[in-house]
Motif scaffolding. Sequence first.
Motif, PDB file in Angstrom:
ATOM      1  N   ARG A   9       0.909  -1.290   0.121  1.00  0.00           N
ATOM      2  CA  ARG A   9       0.057  -0.164   0.142  1.00  0.00           C
ATOM      3  C   ARG A   9       0.826   1.290   0.121  1.00  0.00           C
ATOM      4  O   ARG A   9       0.619   2.312  -0.637  1.00  0.00           O
ATOM      5  CB  ARG A   9      -0.923   0.018   1.160  1.00  0.00           C
ATOM      6  CG  ARG A   9      -2.077  -1.097   1.162  1.00  0.00           C
ATOM      7  CD  ARG A   9      -3.023  -0.755  -0.100  1.00  0.00           C
ATOM      8  NE  ARG A   9      -3.345   0.661   0.166  1.00  0.00           N
ATOM      9  CZ  ARG A   9      -4.505   1.060   0.859  1.00  0.00           C
ATOM     10  NH1 ARG A   9      -5.054   0.391   1.705  1.00  0.00           N
ATOM     11  NH2 ARG A   9      -4.940   2.426   0.666  1.00  0.00           N
ATOM     12  N   LEU A  91      -2.664   3.354  -9.310  1.00  0.00           N
ATOM     13  CA  LEU A  91      -3.820   2.674  -9.356  1.00  0.00           C
ATOM     14  C   LEU A  91      -3.910   1.544 -10.369  1.00  0.00           C
ATOM     15  O   LEU A  91      -3.457   1.615 -11.394  1.00  0.00           O
ATOM     16  CB  LEU A  91      -5.026   3.669  -9.598  1.00  0.00           C
ATOM     17  CG  LEU A  91      -5.190   4.705  -8.587  1.00  0.00           C
ATOM     18  CD1 LEU A  91      -6.196   5.795  -9.079  1.00  0.00           C
ATOM     19  CD2 LEU A  91      -5.842   3.963  -7.208  1.00  0.00           C
ATOM     20  N   GLU A 102     -17.614  -0.612 -16.942  1.00  0.00           N
ATOM     21  CA  GLU A 102     -17.068  -0.376 -15.390  1.00  0.00           C
ATOM     22  C   GLU A 102     -15.968  -0.888 -15.350  1.00  0.00           C
ATOM     23  O   GLU A 102     -15.758  -2.327 -15.183  1.00  0.00           O
ATOM     24  CB  GLU A 102     -18.351  -0.933 -14.590  1.00  0.00           C
ATOM     25  CG  GLU A 102     -18.231  -0.564 -13.144  1.00  0.00           C
ATOM     26  CD  GLU A 102     -19.299  -0.535 -12.186  1.00  0.00           C
ATOM     27  OE1 GLU A 102     -20.192  -0.918 -12.801  1.00  0.00           O
ATOM     28  OE2 GLU A 102     -19.054  -0.380 -11.060  1.00  0.00           O
ATOM     29  N   PHE A 105     -11.772  -0.559  -9.356  1.00  0.00           N
ATOM     30  CA  PHE A 105     -10.405   0.102  -8.649  1.00  0.00           C
ATOM     31  C   PHE A 105      -9.674  -0.460  -7.289  1.00  0.00           C
ATOM     32  O   PHE A 105     -10.572  -0.613  -6.371  1.00  0.00           O
ATOM     33  CB  PHE A 105     -10.179   1.742  -8.578  1.00  0.00           C
ATOM     34  CG  PHE A 105     -10.038   2.288 -10.079  1.00  0.00           C
ATOM     35  CD1 PHE A 105     -11.261   2.453 -10.721  1.00  0.00           C
ATOM     36  CD2 PHE A 105      -9.028   2.954 -10.568  1.00  0.00           C
ATOM     37  CE1 PHE A 105     -11.544   3.118 -12.134  1.00  0.00           C
ATOM     38  CE2 PHE A 105      -9.069   3.593 -11.540  1.00  0.00           C
ATOM     39  CZ  PHE A 105     -10.280   3.642 -12.539  1.00  0.00           C
ATOM     40  N   GLY A 106      -8.386  -0.681  -7.321  1.00  0.00           N
ATOM     41  CA  GLY A 106      -7.840  -1.163  -6.083  1.00  0.00           C
ATOM     42  C   GLY A 106      -7.537   0.105  -5.382  1.00  0.00           C
ATOM     43  O   GLY A 106      -7.914   1.294  -5.854  1.00  0.00           O
ATOM     44  N   PRO A 107      -7.164   0.034  -3.966  1.00  0.00           N
ATOM     45  CA  PRO A 107      -6.960   1.207  -3.210  1.00  0.00           C
ATOM     46  C   PRO A 107      -5.614   1.873  -3.713  1.00  0.00           C
ATOM     47  O   PRO A 107      -5.400   3.208  -3.125  1.00  0.00           O
ATOM     48  CB  PRO A 107      -6.702   0.496  -1.503  1.00  0.00           C
ATOM     49  CG  PRO A 107      -6.189  -0.805  -2.022  1.00  0.00           C
ATOM     50  CD  PRO A 107      -6.871  -1.146  -3.369  1.00  0.00           C
TER      51      PRO A 107
ATOM     52  N   TYR B  36     -16.866   9.520 -11.015  1.00  0.00           N
ATOM     53  CA  TYR B  36     -16.168   8.366 -10.111  1.00  0.00           C
ATOM     54  C   TYR B  36     -16.081   9.431  -8.535  1.00  0.00           C
ATOM     55  O   TYR B  36     -15.980  10.543  -8.497  1.00  0.00           O
ATOM     56  CB  TYR B  36     -14.800   8.118 -10.263  1.00  0.00           C
ATOM     57  CG  TYR B  36     -14.844   7.091 -11.304  1.00  0.00           C
ATOM     58  CD1 TYR B  36     -14.707   7.409 -12.792  1.00  0.00           C
ATOM     59  CD2 TYR B  36     -14.771   5.689 -11.070  1.00  0.00           C
ATOM     60  CE1 TYR B  36     -14.661   6.503 -13.692  1.00  0.00           C
ATOM     61  CE2 TYR B  36     -14.586   4.643 -12.126  1.00  0.00           C
ATOM     62  CZ  TYR B  36     -14.889   4.985 -13.663  1.00  0.00           C
ATOM     63  OH  TYR B  36     -14.705   4.131 -14.528  1.00  0.00           O
ATOM     64  N   GLN B  38     -13.764   9.104  -4.830  1.00  0.00           N
ATOM     65  CA  GLN B  38     -12.549   8.533  -4.350  1.00  0.00           C
ATOM     66  C   GLN B  38     -12.370   9.075  -2.589  1.00  0.00           C
ATOM     67  O   GLN B  38     -12.110  10.317  -2.605  1.00  0.00           O
ATOM     68  CB  GLN B  38     -11.025   9.113  -5.199  1.00  0.00           C
ATOM     69  CG  GLN B  38      -9.950   8.325  -4.436  1.00  0.00           C
ATOM     70  CD  GLN B  38      -8.726   8.708  -5.268  1.00  0.00           C
ATOM     71  OE1 GLN B  38      -8.666   9.971  -5.719  1.00  0.00           O
ATOM     72  NE2 GLN B  38      -7.714   7.797  -5.580  1.00  0.00           N
ATOM     73  N   GLY B  41      -7.775   7.147   0.808  1.00  0.00           N
ATOM     74  CA  GLY B  41      -7.051   6.282   0.925  1.00  0.00           C
ATOM     75  C   GLY B  41      -7.665   4.911   0.194  1.00  0.00           C
ATOM     76  O   GLY B  41      -7.351   3.659   0.347  1.00  0.00           O
ATOM     77  N   GLN B  42      -8.669   5.236  -0.460  1.00  0.00           N
ATOM     78  CA  GLN B  42      -9.527   4.290  -1.322  1.00  0.00           C
ATOM     79  C   GLN B  42      -9.446   4.336  -2.749  1.00  0.00           C
ATOM     80  O   GLN B  42      -8.753   5.397  -3.319  1.00  0.00           O
ATOM     81  CB  GLN B  42     -11.206   4.459  -0.995  1.00  0.00           C
ATOM     82  CG  GLN B  42     -11.394   4.263   0.436  1.00  0.00           C
ATOM     83  CD  GLN B  42     -11.018   3.118   1.144  1.00  0.00           C
ATOM     84  OE1 GLN B  42     -11.312   2.174   0.454  1.00  0.00           O
ATOM     85  NE2 GLN B  42     -10.377   3.089   2.143  1.00  0.00           N
ATOM     86  N   GLY B  43      -9.709   3.538  -3.541  1.00  0.00           N
ATOM     87  CA  GLY B  43      -9.529   3.500  -4.933  1.00  0.00           C
ATOM     88  C   GLY B  43     -11.001   4.310  -5.431  1.00  0.00           C
ATOM     89  O   GLY B  43     -11.791   4.685  -4.837  1.00  0.00           O
ATOM     90  N   LEU B  44     -11.009   4.421  -6.753  1.00  0.00           N
ATOM     91  CA  LEU B  44     -12.191   4.858  -7.229  1.00  0.00           C
ATOM     92  C   LEU B  44     -13.350   4.162  -7.293  1.00  0.00           C
ATOM     93  O   LEU B  44     -13.177   2.904  -7.687  1.00  0.00           O
ATOM     94  CB  LEU B  44     -11.735   5.775  -8.802  1.00  0.00           C
ATOM     95  CG  LEU B  44     -11.191   6.861  -8.488  1.00  0.00           C
ATOM     96  CD1 LEU B  44      -9.732   6.601  -8.360  1.00  0.00           C
ATOM     97  CD2 LEU B  44     -11.092   7.552 -10.105  1.00  0.00           C
ATOM     98  N   LEU B  46     -17.290   3.984  -9.131  1.00  0.00           N
ATOM     99  CA  LEU B  46     -18.033   4.500 -10.119  1.00  0.00           C
ATOM    100  C   LEU B  46     -19.369   4.963  -9.642  1.00  0.00           C
ATOM    101  O   LEU B  46     -20.243   4.059  -8.818  1.00  0.00           O
ATOM    102  CB  LEU B  46     -18.342   3.545 -11.305  1.00  0.00           C
ATOM    103  CG  LEU B  46     -19.163   3.960 -12.609  1.00  0.00           C
ATOM    104  CD1 LEU B  46     -18.433   5.301 -13.221  1.00  0.00           C
ATOM    105  CD2 LEU B  46     -19.525   2.948 -13.451  1.00  0.00           C
ATOM    106  N   PHE B  90     -14.311  12.805  -9.373  1.00  0.00           N
ATOM    107  CA  PHE B  90     -13.565  12.803 -10.814  1.00  0.00           C
ATOM    108  C   PHE B  90     -14.708  12.705 -11.859  1.00  0.00           C
ATOM    109  O   PHE B  90     -15.469  11.365 -11.957  1.00  0.00           O
ATOM    110  CB  PHE B  90     -12.664  11.822 -10.843  1.00  0.00           C
ATOM    111  CG  PHE B  90     -11.419  12.026  -9.837  1.00  0.00           C
ATOM    112  CD1 PHE B  90     -11.325  11.519  -8.689  1.00  0.00           C
ATOM    113  CD2 PHE B  90     -10.310  12.901 -10.280  1.00  0.00           C
ATOM    114  CE1 PHE B  90     -10.147  11.736  -7.601  1.00  0.00           C
ATOM    115  CE2 PHE B  90      -9.362  13.160  -9.217  1.00  0.00           C
ATOM    116  CZ  PHE B  90      -9.253  12.365  -8.319  1.00  0.00           C
TER     117      PHE B  90
END
Lengths: 114, 114
Positions: A9, A91, A102, A105-107, B36, B38, B41-44, B46, B90
């Motif tokens: 991370r 990312l 769609e 996404f990962g963190p 999106y 966010q 500390g997280q991903g995006l 949708l 975003f």
Amino acid sequence: GAGVSQSPRYKVAKRGQDVALRCDPISGHVSLFWYQQALGQGPEFLTYFQNEAQLDKSGLPSDRFFAERPEGSVSTLKIQRTQQEDSAVYLCASSLGPGRVEQYFGPGTRLTVT
Amino acid sequence: AQSVTQPDIHITVSEGASLELRCNYSYGATPYLFWYVQSPGQGLQLLLKYFSGDTLVQGIKGFEAEFKRSQSSFNLRKPSVHWSDAAEYFCAVSSSGGSYIPTFGRGTSLIVHP
């Protein structure tokens, strides 16, 4: 888990070191994307895989950046001889496949180059 | 080349107030448009997408967006903001076909006051 995971991370590298960032996509997802997100900016596309084939690497900023997905699942983004300008969040996203919009996404991995 | 402009870097609203985040895009043909969110500390994630048809699209978490071709805009709205909506938002555009690789705006940071 059910989502996209990324490791590590957080990564701190000294300038000139090589780093490897890992992405585990959602099981069964054919498409995999890497993005670079600089501080205060939106994600910028780096590269795209369909299964193990790297179909688009137009966003890779230099030949120090290399990505692979040898078995069509896990992917690794490698940065050689890191520079300070490489500091960003990287990312990874996956999707079911071509035509499936769609992306999940990962963190992200936050890379800091000192 | 496609591009996205989010003119507001920060937006501050009171909890319970309405929200509109602006997005303007540049793309030669009919675009695919996305919003999106966010969290730190997280991903995006949708929120919603527009491909064709009804220009008012509904998304998750009570968000909606309206596609206005004449203004090249795709503004995000929510009638009543909750404190948990504080995040980075975003807007993104992609070509209508292929790998759907999106181009992101730089983002708008939403601050919610109690």
